[in-house]
Design a protein around this motif. Structure first.
Motif, PDB file in Angstrom:
ATOM      1  N   LYS A 100      -7.414  18.853  -2.397  1.00  0.00           N
ATOM      2  CA  LYS A 100      -6.861  18.224  -1.197  1.00  0.00           C
ATOM      3  C   LYS A 100      -7.603  18.781   0.018  1.00  0.00           C
ATOM      4  O   LYS A 100      -7.757  19.988   0.141  1.00  0.00           O
ATOM      5  CB  LYS A 100      -5.375  18.564  -1.138  1.00  0.00           C
ATOM      6  N   PHE A 101      -8.035  17.892   0.895  1.00  0.00           N
ATOM      7  CA  PHE A 101      -8.720  18.301   2.112  1.00  0.00           C
ATOM      8  C   PHE A 101      -7.754  18.224   3.291  1.00  0.00           C
ATOM      9  O   PHE A 101      -6.715  17.557   3.211  1.00  0.00           O
ATOM     10  CB  PHE A 101      -9.958  17.425   2.338  1.00  0.00           C
ATOM     11  N   ASP A 102      -8.105  18.866   4.405  1.00  0.00           N
ATOM     12  CA  ASP A 102      -7.229  18.943   5.580  1.00  0.00           C
ATOM     13  C   ASP A 102      -6.656  17.589   5.964  1.00  0.00           C
ATOM     14  O   ASP A 102      -7.404  16.645   6.235  1.00  0.00           O
ATOM     15  CB  ASP A 102      -7.986  19.506   6.790  1.00  0.00           C
ATOM     16  N   GLY A 103      -5.340  17.487   5.953  1.00  0.00           N
ATOM     17  CA  GLY A 103      -4.658  16.271   6.385  1.00  0.00           C
ATOM     18  C   GLY A 103      -4.763  15.113   5.414  1.00  0.00           C
ATOM     19  O   GLY A 103      -4.325  14.007   5.721  1.00  0.00           O
ATOM     20  N   GLY A 104      -5.328  15.342   4.238  1.00  0.00           N
ATOM     21  CA  GLY A 104      -5.504  14.271   3.270  1.00  0.00           C
ATOM     22  C   GLY A 104      -4.534  14.388   2.110  1.00  0.00           C
ATOM     23  O   GLY A 104      -3.627  15.224   2.119  1.00  0.00           O
ATOM     24  N   GLU A 105      -4.725  13.526   1.146  1.00  0.00           N
ATOM     25  CA  GLU A 105      -3.890  13.582  -0.047  1.00  0.00           C
ATOM     26  C   GLU A 105      -4.769  13.752  -1.275  1.00  0.00           C
ATOM     27  O   GLU A 105      -5.905  13.294  -1.300  1.00  0.00           O
ATOM     28  CB  GLU A 105      -2.990  12.353  -0.167  1.00  0.00           C
ATOM     29  N   SER A 106      -4.229  14.418  -2.269  1.00  0.00           N
ATOM     30  CA  SER A 106      -4.966  14.624  -3.515  1.00  0.00           C
ATOM     31  C   SER A 106      -5.006  13.313  -4.302  1.00  0.00           C
ATOM     32  O   SER A 106      -4.253  12.374  -4.017  1.00  0.00           O
ATOM     33  CB  SER A 106      -4.287  15.708  -4.347  1.00  0.00           C
ATOM     34  N   SER A 107      -5.856  13.273  -5.305  1.00  0.00           N
ATOM     35  CA  SER A 107      -5.906  12.098  -6.177  1.00  0.00           C
ATOM     36  C   SER A 107      -4.566  11.899  -6.875  1.00  0.00           C
ATOM     37  O   SER A 107      -4.117  10.761  -7.021  1.00  0.00           O
ATOM     38  CB  SER A 107      -7.024  12.254  -7.218  1.00  0.00           C
ATOM     39  N   GLU A 109      -1.566  12.670  -5.740  1.00  0.00           N
ATOM     40  CA  GLU A 109      -0.608  12.116  -4.778  1.00  0.00           C
ATOM     41  C   GLU A 109      -0.862  10.624  -4.548  1.00  0.00           C
ATOM     42  O   GLU A 109       0.077   9.828  -4.548  1.00  0.00           O
ATOM     43  CB  GLU A 109      -0.681  12.877  -3.449  1.00  0.00           C
ATOM     44  N   ALA A 110      -2.118  10.263  -4.357  1.00  0.00           N
ATOM     45  CA  ALA A 110      -2.453   8.855  -4.126  1.00  0.00           C
ATOM     46  C   ALA A 110      -2.136   8.026  -5.363  1.00  0.00           C
ATOM     47  O   ALA A 110      -1.559   6.933  -5.265  1.00  0.00           O
ATOM     48  CB  ALA A 110      -3.925   8.726  -3.740  1.00  0.00           C
ATOM     49  N   MET A 111      -2.490   8.535  -6.526  1.00  0.00           N
ATOM     50  CA  MET A 111      -2.234   7.820  -7.774  1.00  0.00           C
ATOM     51  C   MET A 111      -0.733   7.606  -7.965  1.00  0.00           C
ATOM     52  O   MET A 111      -0.300   6.510  -8.341  1.00  0.00           O
ATOM     53  CB  MET A 111      -2.795   8.592  -8.969  1.00  0.00           C
ATOM     54  N   ASN A 112       0.041   8.628  -7.705  1.00  0.00           N
ATOM     55  CA  ASN A 112       1.492   8.527  -7.907  1.00  0.00           C
ATOM     56  C   ASN A 112       2.114   7.417  -7.076  1.00  0.00           C
ATOM     57  O   ASN A 112       3.009   6.709  -7.544  1.00  0.00           O
ATOM     58  CB  ASN A 112       2.171   9.858  -7.615  1.00  0.00           C
ATOM     59  N   ARG A 113       1.634   7.218  -5.848  1.00  0.00           N
ATOM     60  CA  ARG A 113       2.281   6.193  -5.013  1.00  0.00           C
ATOM     61  C   ARG A 113       1.966   4.779  -5.496  1.00  0.00           C
ATOM     62  O   ARG A 113       2.830   3.905  -5.475  1.00  0.00           O
ATOM     63  CB  ARG A 113       2.016   6.397  -3.536  1.00  0.00           C
ATOM     64  N   ILE A 114       0.751   4.532  -5.988  1.00  0.00           N
ATOM     65  CA  ILE A 114       0.477   3.189  -6.491  1.00  0.00           C
ATOM     66  C   ILE A 114       1.120   2.982  -7.860  1.00  0.00           C
ATOM     67  O   ILE A 114       1.574   1.883  -8.170  1.00  0.00           O
ATOM     68  CB  ILE A 114      -1.039   2.850  -6.501  1.00  0.00           C
ATOM     69  N   VAL A 115       1.221   4.029  -8.650  1.00  0.00           N
ATOM     70  CA  VAL A 115       1.906   3.924  -9.940  1.00  0.00           C
ATOM     71  C   VAL A 115       3.374   3.574  -9.721  1.00  0.00           C
ATOM     72  O   VAL A 115       3.938   2.744 -10.450  1.00  0.00           O
ATOM     73  CB  VAL A 115       1.755   5.220 -10.772  1.00  0.00           C
ATOM     74  N   GLU A 116       3.994   4.146  -8.697  1.00  0.00           N
ATOM     75  CA  GLU A 116       5.391   3.808  -8.371  1.00  0.00           C
ATOM     76  C   GLU A 116       5.542   2.317  -8.094  1.00  0.00           C
ATOM     77  O   GLU A 116       6.495   1.686  -8.541  1.00  0.00           O
ATOM     78  CB  GLU A 116       5.862   4.577  -7.133  1.00  0.00           C
ATOM     79  N   VAL A 117       4.604   1.759  -7.341  1.00  0.00           N
ATOM     80  CA  VAL A 117       4.653   0.326  -7.020  1.00  0.00           C
ATOM     81  C   VAL A 117       4.555  -0.490  -8.307  1.00  0.00           C
ATOM     82  O   VAL A 117       5.337  -1.421  -8.531  1.00  0.00           O
ATOM     83  CB  VAL A 117       3.534  -0.069  -6.029  1.00  0.00           C
ATOM     84  N   ILE A 118       3.618  -0.137  -9.163  1.00  0.00           N
ATOM     85  CA  ILE A 118       3.430  -0.872 -10.423  1.00  0.00           C
ATOM     86  C   ILE A 118       4.686  -0.770 -11.287  1.00  0.00           C
ATOM     87  O   ILE A 118       5.135  -1.777 -11.854  1.00  0.00           O
ATOM     88  CB  ILE A 118       2.187  -0.361 -11.187  1.00  0.00           C
ATOM     89  N   GLU A 119       5.256   0.419 -11.380  1.00  0.00           N
ATOM     90  CA  GLU A 119       6.477   0.590 -12.187  1.00  0.00           C
ATOM     91  C   GLU A 119       7.618  -0.274 -11.661  1.00  0.00           C
ATOM     92  O   GLU A 119       8.366  -0.869 -12.436  1.00  0.00           O
ATOM     93  CB  GLU A 119       6.883   2.058 -12.230  1.00  0.00           C
ATOM     94  N   GLU A 120       7.746  -0.367 -10.347  1.00  0.00           N
ATOM     95  CA  GLU A 120       8.785  -1.218  -9.761  1.00  0.00           C
ATOM     96  C   GLU A 120       8.520  -2.692 -10.054  1.00  0.00           C
ATOM     97  O   GLU A 120       9.445  -3.450 -10.347  1.00  0.00           O
ATOM     98  CB  GLU A 120       8.889  -0.968  -8.255  1.00  0.00           C
ATOM     99  N   VAL A 121       7.264  -3.102  -9.976  1.00  0.00           N
ATOM    100  CA  VAL A 121       6.908  -4.499 -10.261  1.00  0.00           C
ATOM    101  C   VAL A 121       7.205  -4.825 -11.720  1.00  0.00           C
ATOM    102  O   VAL A 121       7.729  -5.898 -12.028  1.00  0.00           O
ATOM    103  CB  VAL A 121       5.421  -4.771  -9.908  1.00  0.00           C
ATOM    104  N   LEU A 140      -7.928   4.804  -8.826  1.00  0.00           N
ATOM    105  CA  LEU A 140      -6.992   5.824  -9.311  1.00  0.00           C
ATOM    106  C   LEU A 140      -5.942   5.211 -10.231  1.00  0.00           C
ATOM    107  O   LEU A 140      -5.559   5.821 -11.238  1.00  0.00           O
ATOM    108  CB  LEU A 140      -6.343   6.554  -8.139  1.00  0.00           C
ATOM    109  N   LEU A 141      -5.477   4.015  -9.922  1.00  0.00           N
ATOM    110  CA  LEU A 141      -4.513   3.350 -10.796  1.00  0.00           C
ATOM    111  C   LEU A 141      -5.160   3.029 -12.147  1.00  0.00           C
ATOM    112  O   LEU A 141      -4.558   3.263 -13.202  1.00  0.00           O
ATOM    113  CB  LEU A 141      -3.973   2.069 -10.162  1.00  0.00           C
ATOM    114  N   LEU A 142      -6.371   2.517 -12.117  1.00  0.00           N
ATOM    115  CA  LEU A 142      -7.059   2.190 -13.359  1.00  0.00           C
ATOM    116  C   LEU A 142      -7.303   3.455 -14.194  1.00  0.00           C
ATOM    117  O   LEU A 142      -7.180   3.446 -15.413  1.00  0.00           O
ATOM    118  CB  LEU A 142      -8.354   1.441 -13.074  1.00  0.00           C
ATOM    119  N   LYS A 143      -7.587   4.559 -13.515  1.00  0.00           N
ATOM    120  CA  LYS A 143      -7.753   5.840 -14.210  1.00  0.00           C
ATOM    121  C   LYS A 143      -6.427   6.282 -14.829  1.00  0.00           C
ATOM    122  O   LYS A 143      -6.413   6.862 -15.914  1.00  0.00           O
ATOM    123  CB  LYS A 143      -8.299   6.910 -13.278  1.00  0.00           C
TER     124      LYS A 143
END
Length: 179
Positions: A100-107, A109-121, A140-143
């Motif tokens: 994670k870089f300053d003020g950013g998100e890790s892979s 963290e980013a992956m988890n948020r799109i996975v949440e969307v897919i799970e809800e869909v 990240l989602l494809l990974k």
């Protein structure tokens, strides 16, 4: 069977929230609409970034569907600071998912948020959904679904790009379907 069309936005004039599609990107958005003529899309969810919404607008208008804006589909923030070597830094985040870089998100963290969307869909109706997002988040989602998906695969994504995720019996498969 659930069909989720994962779409990367068309060519844009930059990375900012308000960046709009280029002239080529506008043509691509119309091509994207034509690409979906034979496909059944019943719901559209998009990153609120202007380039994502503009990419799917022609399809939404033709189908008379609202575009649902979803903040969890926004561009991944690599850092809040300007990183002249952002490309190398991004590659590092594909190798270390907790980096994670300053003020950013890790892979992760980013992956988890799109996975949440897919799970809800997957848990909702209808069964044919188009989701518009950004290249890094898409990769990240494809990974998430296929560990072999790599930084080099991210580099091969086009603007726009479309992957079909099929979900059935707790199994998800995906395939690139963009021409």
């Amino acid at each position: 069977m659930k069909y989720i069309y994962l779409i990367r936005h068309c060519e844009a004039d930059g990375q900012a929230f308000e960046a709009t599609l280029t002239e080529t990107g506008i043509k691509q958005a119309n091509d994207l609409d034509n690409f979906f003529v034979e496909k059944r899309v019943e719901r559209i969810i998009s990153s609120p970034y202007k380039r994502a919404v503009q990419s799917i607008q022609p399809l939404a208008e033709r189908l008379k569907l609202d575009i649902e804006l979803e903040d969890r589909l926004t561009e991944r923030v690599l850092s809040s600071k300007n990183l002249p070597d952002w490309y190398e830094k991004l590659q590092e985040t594909f190798e270390d998912f907790d980096l994670k870089f300053d003020g950013g998100e890790s892979s992760h963290e980013a992956m988890n948020r799109i996975v949440e969307v897919i799970e809800e869909v997957v848990q909702s109706t209808p069964d044919n959904v188009a989701i518009v997002t950004h290249g890094n988040l898409m990769a990240l989602l494809l990974k998430h679904f296929h560990q072999e998906f790599s930084f080099n695969d991210w580099k091969k994504l086009s603007n726009p790009d479309v992957y079909l995720l099929k979900y059935q019996n707790y199994q998800t498969t995906f395939k690139r379907i963009w021409k």
